[in-house]
Design a protein around this motif. Structure first.
Motif, PDB file in Angstrom:
ATOM      1  N   ALA A 126      45.184  40.408  39.854  1.00  0.00           N
ATOM      2  CA  ALA A 126      44.419  39.366  39.163  1.00  0.00           C
ATOM      3  C   ALA A 126      42.941  39.712  39.007  1.00  0.00           C
ATOM      4  N   ARG A 127      42.408  40.540  39.896  1.00  0.00           N
ATOM      5  CA  ARG A 127      40.973  40.835  39.862  1.00  0.00           C
ATOM      6  C   ARG A 127      40.640  42.251  39.419  1.00  0.00           C
ATOM      7  N   GLN A 128      41.535  43.209  39.681  1.00  0.00           N
ATOM      8  CA  GLN A 128      41.138  44.599  39.495  1.00  0.00           C
ATOM      9  C   GLN A 128      41.876  45.333  38.389  1.00  0.00           C
ATOM     10  N   ASN A 129      42.939  44.764  37.850  1.00  0.00           N
ATOM     11  CA  ASN A 129      43.689  45.485  36.837  1.00  0.00           C
ATOM     12  C   ASN A 129      42.857  45.595  35.565  1.00  0.00           C
ATOM     13  N   TYR A 132      43.701  43.086  30.721  1.00  0.00           N
ATOM     14  CA  TYR A 132      43.482  41.651  30.888  1.00  0.00           C
ATOM     15  C   TYR A 132      44.785  40.856  30.844  1.00  0.00           C
ATOM     16  N   ARG A 133      45.784  41.334  30.111  1.00  0.00           N
ATOM     17  CA  ARG A 133      47.057  40.603  30.054  1.00  0.00           C
ATOM     18  C   ARG A 133      47.770  40.632  31.393  1.00  0.00           C
ATOM     19  N   VAL A 134      47.619  41.705  32.137  1.00  0.00           N
ATOM     20  CA  VAL A 134      48.191  41.761  33.491  1.00  0.00           C
ATOM     21  C   VAL A 134      47.466  40.765  34.380  1.00  0.00           C
ATOM     22  N   ARG A 135      46.139  40.720  34.287  1.00  0.00           N
ATOM     23  CA  ARG A 135      45.378  39.752  35.087  1.00  0.00           C
ATOM     24  C   ARG A 135      45.798  38.329  34.730  1.00  0.00           C
ATOM     25  N   ASP A 136      45.970  38.069  33.437  1.00  0.00           N
ATOM     26  CA  ASP A 136      46.375  36.743  32.972  1.00  0.00           C
ATOM     27  C   ASP A 136      47.743  36.339  33.535  1.00  0.00           C
ATOM     28  N   ILE A 137      48.677  37.258  33.506  1.00  0.00           N
ATOM     29  CA  ILE A 137      50.017  36.955  34.030  1.00  0.00           C
ATOM     30  C   ILE A 137      49.986  36.823  35.542  1.00  0.00           C
ATOM     31  N   ALA A 138      49.149  37.613  36.216  1.00  0.00           N
ATOM     32  CA  ALA A 138      49.015  37.461  37.671  1.00  0.00           C
ATOM     33  C   ALA A 138      48.518  36.054  38.006  1.00  0.00           C
ATOM     34  N   VAL A 139      47.511  35.593  37.267  1.00  0.00           N
ATOM     35  CA  VAL A 139      46.978  34.242  37.497  1.00  0.00           C
ATOM     36  C   VAL A 139      48.054  33.195  37.181  1.00  0.00           C
ATOM     37  N   SER A 140      48.760  33.369  36.077  1.00  0.00           N
ATOM     38  CA  SER A 140      49.835  32.425  35.725  1.00  0.00           C
ATOM     39  C   SER A 140      50.886  32.361  36.821  1.00  0.00           C
ATOM     40  N   SER A 141      51.246  33.510  37.362  1.00  0.00           N
ATOM     41  CA  SER A 141      52.294  33.565  38.379  1.00  0.00           C
ATOM     42  C   SER A 141      51.865  32.936  39.694  1.00  0.00           C
ATOM     43  N   ILE A 142      50.568  32.919  39.956  1.00  0.00           N
ATOM     44  CA  ILE A 142      50.045  32.271  41.161  1.00  0.00           C
ATOM     45  C   ILE A 142      50.407  30.784  41.166  1.00  0.00           C
ATOM     46  N   ALA A 143      50.556  30.201  39.994  1.00  0.00           N
ATOM     47  CA  ALA A 143      50.912  28.777  39.906  1.00  0.00           C
ATOM     48  C   ALA A 143      52.232  28.482  40.606  1.00  0.00           C
ATOM     49  N   TYR A 144      53.162  29.443  40.594  1.00  0.00           N
ATOM     50  CA  TYR A 144      54.461  29.237  41.221  1.00  0.00           C
ATOM     51  C   TYR A 144      54.420  29.401  42.738  1.00  0.00           C
ATOM     52  N   ASP A 160      34.112  34.309  36.669  1.00  0.00           N
ATOM     53  CA  ASP A 160      33.548  35.580  36.228  1.00  0.00           C
ATOM     54  C   ASP A 160      34.497  36.646  35.696  1.00  0.00           C
ATOM     55  N   ASP A 161      35.739  36.291  35.359  1.00  0.00           N
ATOM     56  CA  ASP A 161      36.566  37.312  34.718  1.00  0.00           C
ATOM     57  C   ASP A 161      35.966  37.619  33.347  1.00  0.00           C
ATOM     58  N   PRO A 162      35.988  38.884  32.929  1.00  0.00           N
ATOM     59  CA  PRO A 162      35.389  39.216  31.632  1.00  0.00           C
ATOM     60  C   PRO A 162      36.121  38.647  30.416  1.00  0.00           C
ATOM     61  N   GLU A 163      37.368  38.225  30.568  1.00  0.00           N
ATOM     62  CA  GLU A 163      38.137  37.697  29.433  1.00  0.00           C
ATOM     63  C   GLU A 163      38.238  36.177  29.502  1.00  0.00           C
ATOM     64  N   GLU A 164      37.900  35.535  28.394  1.00  0.00           N
ATOM     65  CA  GLU A 164      37.980  34.073  28.304  1.00  0.00           C
ATOM     66  C   GLU A 164      39.396  33.571  28.601  1.00  0.00           C
ATOM     67  N   GLN A 165      40.403  34.267  28.086  1.00  0.00           N
ATOM     68  CA  GLN A 165      41.792  33.843  28.289  1.00  0.00           C
ATOM     69  C   GLN A 165      42.148  33.794  29.772  1.00  0.00           C
ATOM     70  N   VAL A 166      41.697  34.756  30.536  1.00  0.00           N
ATOM     71  CA  VAL A 166      41.990  34.805  31.970  1.00  0.00           C
ATOM     72  C   VAL A 166      41.220  33.700  32.690  1.00  0.00           C
ATOM     73  N   ARG A 167      39.958  33.498  32.310  1.00  0.00           N
ATOM     74  CA  ARG A 167      39.175  32.403  32.917  1.00  0.00           C
ATOM     75  C   ARG A 167      39.821  31.056  32.626  1.00  0.00           C
ATOM     76  N   ALA A 168      40.277  30.869  31.393  1.00  0.00           N
ATOM     77  CA  ALA A 168      40.936  29.607  31.025  1.00  0.00           C
ATOM     78  C   ALA A 168      42.234  29.413  31.799  1.00  0.00           C
ATOM     79  N   ARG A 169      43.000  30.486  31.985  1.00  0.00           N
ATOM     80  CA  ARG A 169      44.251  30.396  32.737  1.00  0.00           C
ATOM     81  C   ARG A 169      43.961  30.015  34.188  1.00  0.00           C
ATOM     82  N   ALA A 170      42.921  30.593  34.770  1.00  0.00           N
ATOM     83  CA  ALA A 170      42.549  30.250  36.149  1.00  0.00           C
ATOM     84  C   ALA A 170      42.191  28.767  36.249  1.00  0.00           C
TER      85      ALA A 170
END
Length: 182
Positions: A126-129, A132-144, A160-170
């Motif tokens: 979620a933080r180092q990949n 960005y799509r991997v980070r996004d899916i990692a964050v999504s999967s944390i929900a479960y 502070d994730d560089p991608e808006e999509q990942v920040r929004a998912r968080a």
């Protein structure tokens, strides 16, 4: 697998109380719920990303929900992926697409109680990949997974994730955690 679980549920006399099919536009997989009692529901979730699935028993009678899950574990023992295999999949996979699929499986199959190794593997994805799509899916999967220990990580990602999509998912996952009382 939904059909197999439906047969099991029907054999126990549990009727379908909710069903929704995949909606790729809304990034949703299949979901089916069976009414075990008025207090407990057996839920089936299927990922649109990986085509993997999980089952959960939830409701106002935690003891019954736990018994239902133990029964499902027994009935489906040949279908359940081993926890050590799940962890290995997210710690050793370099291909972004396969890693994303593995993250979904791990979100579905992570231990119920906090596990430091799983936490670190999710944190790294979620933080180092770089993808960005991997980070996004990692964050999504944390929900479960629903471990309180993820909340500070989600706050960091939202800030502070560089991608808006990942920040929004968080932000979405944080709201779900808060709605669940975490």
């Amino acid at each position: 697998m939904a059909d197999e679980i439906n047969e099991l549920a029907q054999s126990y006399g549990w009727p379908v109380v909710y069903e929704a099919d995949r909606d790729f536009d809304k990034a949703k997989g299949r979901e089916v719920n069976w009414g075990v009692t008025k207090q407990v529901v057996l839920g089936y979730l299927e990922s649109h990303i990986s085509n993997d699935c999980c089952i959960v028993a939830v409701g106002h009678d935690p003891e019954l929900a736990e018994r239902v899950m133990r029964q499902m574990d027994d009935d489906l023992q040949d279908e359940i992926e081993d926890v050590s295999d799940l962890l290995r999949a997210i710690t050793s996979e370099d291909n972004p697409q396969r890693l994303a699929q593995a993250l979904v499986r791990v979100g579905f199959g992570a231990p119920r109680d906090f596990d430091q190794e799983f936490f670190e593997a999710f944190r790294k994805a979620a933080r180092q990949n770089d993808e960005y799509r991997v980070r996004d899916i990692a964050v999504s999967s944390i929900a479960y997974v629903e471990w309180r220990e993820f909340k500070p990580l989600l706050i960091e990602i939202k800030a502070d994730d560089p991608e808006e999509q990942v920040r929004a998912r968080a932000a979405i996952v944080l709201r779900a955690y808060e709605a669940a009382g975490m």
